[in-house]
Enzyme design. Structure first.
Site, PDB file in Angstrom:
ATOM      1  N   LYS A  45       0.808  -1.216   0.000  1.00 33.68           N
ATOM      2  CA  LYS A  45       0.000   0.000   0.000  1.00 33.68           C
ATOM      3  C   LYS A  45       0.844   1.270   0.000  1.00 33.68           C
ATOM      4  O   LYS A  45       0.326   2.357  -0.290  1.00 33.68           O
ATOM      5  CB  LYS A  45      -0.950   0.007   1.196  1.00 33.68           C
ATOM      6  N   SER A 279      -3.000 -12.176   3.668  1.00 39.41           N
ATOM      7  CA  SER A 279      -3.296 -12.050   2.237  1.00 39.41           C
ATOM      8  C   SER A 279      -2.169 -12.611   1.382  1.00 39.41           C
ATOM      9  O   SER A 279      -2.417 -13.134   0.292  1.00 39.41           O
ATOM     10  CB  SER A 279      -3.589 -10.595   1.872  1.00 39.41           C
TER      11      SER A 279
END
Length: 320
Positions: A45, A279
């Site tokens: 991110k 994830s």
């Protein structure tokens, strides 16, 4: 040569072949793992955070010194805390209490104001549902209005997916020596998948892209949502439409259970020395499933989305 700012070392992360994991399971093909947990904020991110803020500056959406607000599971907030701190923007991260406490502490340490939002009645700590996310979004909107802030809006701002189109995709193609035949990614905002797969398909039109969702919450695949709560933080919110995927090519959908994601994350650590999060485990599990099925003998790219250090308070790293 030393960088002039931490901003200059976002992206350009290394990649490794997961040949040990593949061979141990008797599979044919290869998996390339892009180690984005080695970004400054320990997640992919950071790329989107820089992309959104720089695009907003260029477009005049963000004024000097203006407060930035965004909902986050912790990774986007960490990236924005770094980028905003270096650029002089106050940053408010709005996050569900269902996310791991390590994330909130890291954002606060980096200078963010962290607003924690209670989960809905009946929600399970560590399992953030679409309803929980909607409540976080409501609070974020209130703060934006009250403070005249800029909303980073990772689910819609083009700077998110553009960052992956301009960096992640080209890097992975070069890292693989132009050999990738498929890319698979767990869907959060959809920005990583959309930007990366577009960049890869521009270089190899026959490359196939797969979207991963949690088992029981496969809304993007058009299935009924039977279990919206799951431990794979940062995505799988049972949202049926993601803005970035509306016009993005998707060649297939896969589902991964929380247990499978946990097992694969632990296997990444034991077998490859990669200490990733839930994830990352979901991506690895999906890639292994593809090599056992429709992508047998292929070369699949995945992203190690964030660090396992952000999950020490969860059952991901239990001692059993």
């Amino acid at each position: 040569m030393a960088a002039n700012s931490l901003m200059d070392v976002i992206g350009g992360t290394p990649a490794v072949w997961l040949d040990r994991m593949v061979a141990a399971r008797g599979l044919e093909g290869r998996i390339l793992a892009k180690l984005d947990y080695l970004n400054p904020g320990f997640s992919k991110k950071d790329r989107a955070a820089r992309g959104i803020i720089e695009a907003a500056e260029a477009d005049g959406e963000l004024a000097p010194g203006q407060t930035v607000v965004e909902l986050t599971s912790g990774n986007m907030g960490t990236g924005l805390a770094i980028v905003c701190g270096l650029k002089g923007y106050p940053f408010v991260a709005v996050m569900s209490r269902g996310n791991s406490v390590e994330r909130a502490r890291m954002m606060a340490a980096l200078g963010a104001e962290v607003v924690l939002v209670d989960q809905l009645p009946g929600s399970v700590p560590g399992q953030v549902s679409g309803g929980d996310l909607a409540e976080v979004d409501r609070v974020a909107r209130e703060i934006v209005t009250a403070r005249g802030a800029f909303r980073a809006d990772q689910f819609h701002h083009a700077g998110n997916t553009r960052a992956h189109y301009e960096t992640t995709g080209p890097e992975m193609w070069a890292d693989s020596d132009r050999s990738l035949t498929a890319f698979v990614d767990f869907a959060g905002s959809g920005g990583t998948y959309a930007g990366t797969v577009r960049a890869l398909k521009a270089r190899s039109p026959d490359l196939r892209g797969y979207v991963v969702e949690p088992e029981g919450a496969e809304a993007l695949a058009g299935r009924s949502v039977l279990s919206p709560d799951h431990p794979i933080q940062g995505g799988g919110y049972a949202i049926s439409v993601l803005e970035f995927l509306k016009t993005c090519p998707v060649d297939g959908y896969l589902s991964v259970s929380g247990a499978a994601a946990r097992d694969a994350a632990r296997a990444l650590a034991r077998e490859e020395g990669i200490f990733g999060g839930f994830s990352a485990g979901a991506n690895a599990a999906a890639a292994l499933e593809l090599l056992a099925g429709p992508e047998r003998g292929g070369v699949i790219g995945i992203v190690i989305c964030d660090s396992g250090l952000k999950y020490l308070s969860t059952d991901l790293w239990g001692l059993d």
